[in-house]
Design an enzyme around this catalytic site. Structure first.
Site, mmCIF file in Angstrom:
data_model
loop_
_atom_site.group_PDB
_atom_site.id
_atom_site.type_symbol
_atom_site.label_atom_id
_atom_site.label_comp_id
_atom_site.label_asym_id
_atom_site.label_seq_id
_atom_site.Cartn_x
_atom_site.Cartn_y
_atom_site.Cartn_z
ATOM 1 N N HIS B 278 0.966 -1.072 0.231
ATOM 2 C CA HIS B 278 0.144 0.007 0.221
ATOM 3 C C HIS B 278 0.671 1.187 -0.336
ATOM 4 C CE1 HIS B 278 0.265 0.801 4.560
ATOM 5 N NE2 HIS B 278 0.578 -0.035 4.632
ATOM 6 N N GLU B 324 -4.601 1.795 2.366
ATOM 7 C CA GLU B 324 -4.619 0.486 3.706
ATOM 8 C C GLU B 324 -5.142 0.981 4.881
ATOM 9 O OE1 GLU B 324 -2.989 -2.875 6.430
ATOM 10 O OE2 GLU B 324 -2.134 -0.250 6.103
ATOM 11 N N GLU B 325 -4.628 1.843 5.289
ATOM 12 C CA GLU B 325 -4.173 2.592 6.997
ATOM 13 C C GLU B 325 -6.159 2.695 7.143
ATOM 14 O OE1 GLU B 325 -1.801 1.689 8.911
ATOM 15 O OE2 GLU B 325 -0.404 1.665 7.569
ATOM 16 N N ASP B 352 3.892 -6.194 3.593
ATOM 17 C CA ASP B 352 3.294 -5.550 3.778
ATOM 18 C C ASP B 352 3.760 -5.803 5.096
ATOM 19 O OD1 ASP B 352 2.092 -3.012 4.671
ATOM 20 O OD2 ASP B 352 -0.040 -3.680 5.068
ATOM 21 N N HIS B 422 4.292 3.021 12.869
ATOM 22 C CA HIS B 422 3.156 4.242 12.824
ATOM 23 C C HIS B 422 3.670 5.500 13.889
ATOM 24 C CE1 HIS B 422 -0.540 0.866 12.182
ATOM 25 N NE2 HIS B 422 0.269 1.597 11.358
#
Lengths: 458, 458
Positions: B278, B324-325, B352, B422
């Protein structure tokens, strides 16, 4: 349902009793070893303490202080400790090295470092044209080209090797004997491309030799990034003049120490399992991976077994070897003293390949014992270890070699090792606590299994 | 000797001819794939370009720019490319978040971050006492304790899991539904312990939901280090008042794109192998591992095969999925459009899980095909891959699931993944070029083998 419950309850005292006297399965024991390491992080905490003390160059006060510091720790943990005096060379880097050259686009200033053991340049530095050497074979064909020049060794580590240690071995000659060989051809100085597997901005130091040289010439390393740029600029202007300045120097040898921390075996005290790493480091970083990791791996492995009441029936010795980097003096002293005292080493284990995620183990032992070590392979699969090789197991324990000895080396993932090796990047920030801890747990698990199943020569 | 030589020479034309038409052995092909990746570093170069563009938060201009940038690259490489419009949510972080509290030793200032999708606090912030929650079970027993308070979820990732993804899954609830659940009990705000596997100083963001909430309350993450300290201070002073301030906000949805880059198959163009990652990232770092790595892995895998003239007989599609997030919108659009166009996906591959050293592959496929994938295991041992699991293979390709599809996920070493995940630490400096490149080579090698040996449902 009720009857089953009553039957189960009636068994409870036996179940509890059974658990306390029967050995847990090996799978369960390994699970507990790895879990304890990952939960407690004891090795990582020790590595933080160690690196906070600064670099530990052989012969420096810091290196010896680190030995004292860990002697106290080992004492407090119940080890019987002693120090073995080791005479070690002392070499000091002096002020920050300088290197630069001029191009049509201006002056290029590099960030170099002297190779360990190099002599200084003249006080005001040295300026000379360069001659680039891109393979060892090329050096054989050189006649007068190096006279009065600085030899620029630009021999990359071959990126095609999956195991970066092989790439390192195959290009390390430029660092170790580059000055020696270039001096024979009339060179006045040496610049080498750092032994690093990637393009980065750190100069990487390391040992070199003048053994057999008629004339000693100064040698420095520049980063792989600088080497690439220098090569390009030199192609554009073969007459460019390179300036190098270093005021490093060799000093009188001093006395430092190996740390030996022992716990006597309960059943076979005369048989000794030795494990260790080297406590000296290079001076640009703080030797977090090389080889602070190996030292804490070793101490923590025994700490873990002690915590879990799983100490081997054999005597265990954790050794922090002094001066691996400048010639294995500590390992030689340890081997010599052990021989004198008739110490019967049956297993020797070394961790000196960094604190990265463990991928396997290397074994040197009689064939039948290698086969027995391999039988443990499936136990280690859940922890990511799958490579059981028969390559060498470590420079320090190599001094103890005998055909009956079972020698193991921890083999962590090595893709990143030469990014940081011998450079300012070898600091605690480059160590993952989890990767370090799984290394300690791996050593503990091997010691547990080798001792339990008597994987030693008869 | 001479006769043998003549005989050999007489065979030369045939030998040369044989070599050009017979396939090299798979071992040799894999060696060449890995070598090309490690020597050329094409994927790492693309990742440098990508991360230099900055963060790629869903709905941001940057995310769409990254799509355009890689469309140009794919076009120049000979792919047929197109963009698929995807409606995506837009959420902006606003000014730097604030959080602090007072202790007897002074004010403690934290470095927090809003969770993705959170509402803002009141303009001047929010001050309230805390109630600490250390397990999900505890939340069930809460009656009035949270009323008017800030819920402080302090549920560590369990360090005992060797695979950190399992530890993540088992504690991610505090981030995703922490605010939703706490609001039902009268809480006015939420602070969570970052989902990170080690003690570090980075706050880690991530998605959350208000779905089904009567009242929306603001939610932030603090670093694991800050969470440990806050817990200690809260134990000492249960009445301490916590201040939090955030001015993030959700905005109108915008249109962004999936990038689809296709090369038609030479023999079976109607069968499609899709692989991707992604392209959106969180905004604190630049999504180098999550999931810049997966995007460049995918593109480079096909680039490698093209370089070596090994393109599959089937059609290959590289897809950079958008968002995606914040909810897999891109993956859903791709799946829907594919259905509409009757695209026959036979193999789907996702990366991923970061750009770390590859350890294995996860496979979801009919049993007979899983067994055939496992047959390749020994080919990958030299490159450090040994874990062939049957766990899920990726969130984006999961939208394409059918019982006949062969789905693969790259499984890199994950000890360090949640150190950076993240957070502001997810930048190019945390990526090892060699580790990234072996990931790309692994995908290329699997595509080569699966296509060559027709490991697809009939």
């Amino acid at each position: 349902m009720t009857r089953i419950f009553i039957w189960l309850v009636s068994l409870f005292p036996f179940l509890i009793f059974a658990q306390t006297i029967s050995p847990a399965t090996d799978e369960e024991t390994l699970k507990e070893i790895y879990t304890t390491a990952l939960v407690k992080n004891q090795g990582y905490k020790w590595l933080e303490e160690l690196t906070e003390m600064g670099p530990r160059l052989t012969g420096s006060e810091n290196a010896t202080k680190a030995v004292y510091h860990f002697q106290k720790i080992a004492d407090s943990l119940g080890f019987k400790t002693f120090l073995q005096p080791v005479t070690v060379p002392q070499w000091v880097r002096g002020e920050a090295e300088e290197a630069n050259y001029k191009t049509t686009e201006g002056k290029i200033v590099l960030n170099p470092c002297a190779l360990g053991g190099s002599i200084a340049t003249p006080k005001n530095g040295l300026t000379a044209p360069l001659f680039e050497i891109t393979s060892f074979e090329q050096l054989d064909t050189v006649t007068t080209e190096l006279e009065g020049k600085i030899a620029f060794y630009n021999i990359p580590m071959n990126p095609a090797f999956i195991n970066t240690f092989f790439a390192y071995s195959s290009s390390a000659k430029q660092r170790y004997v580059g000055a020696l060989e270039a001096s024979k051809k009339g060179a006045v100085g040496v610049v080498i491309r750092s032994l690093s597997a990637t393009i980065n901005d750190f100069p990487h130091t390391g040992s070199m030799t003048y053994k057999g040289a008629d004339v000693k010439i100064p040698a420095m390393a520049i980063s792989t990034l600088d080497a690439e740029q220098l090569s390009t600029n030199l192609n554009a202007d073969p007459s460019l003049e390179f300036f190098m300045k270093m005021n490093c120097e060799g000093k009188d040898s001093v006395t430092s120490y190996n740390l030996v921390a022992e716990i006597k075996g309960s059943e076979k005290p005369e048989e000794v399992i030795v494990l260790g790493g080297h406590i000296d480091s290079w001076d640009l970083g703080t030797g977090a991976h090389d080889d602070g990791a190996g030292c804490v791996h070793s101490l923590e492995a025994i700490w873990l077994l002690k915590q879990m009441d799983l100490l081997p029936k054999r005597t265990v010795r954790v050794v922090f070897f002094m001066n691996e980097e400048f010639g294995l003096n500590g390992a030689k002293v340890y081997a010599k003293e052990s021989k004198k005292e008739n110490i019967n080493h049956v297993i020797a284990i070394e961790s000196d390949a960094g604190g990265f995620s463990p991928r396997g183990i290397s074994v040197v032992a009689p064939d039948s014992l290698v086969a027995r070590v391999r039988e443990f392979r499936s136990l280690f699969e859940p922890y990511g270890l799958h490579q059981f090789t028969e390559t060498g197991s470590g420079a320090d324990i190599s001094q103890l070699y005998s055909k009956d000895l079972v020698m193991l080396g921890l083999r962590p993932d090595n893709h990143r090792y030469f990014d940081i090796h011998h450079s300012a990047a070898d600091v605690i920030e480059s160590v993952s606590p989890r990767e370090l801890e799984t290394g300690s747990a791996t050593l503990a698990a091997f010691i547990y299994l080798l001792d339990k199943y008597d994987v030693v020569a008869k």
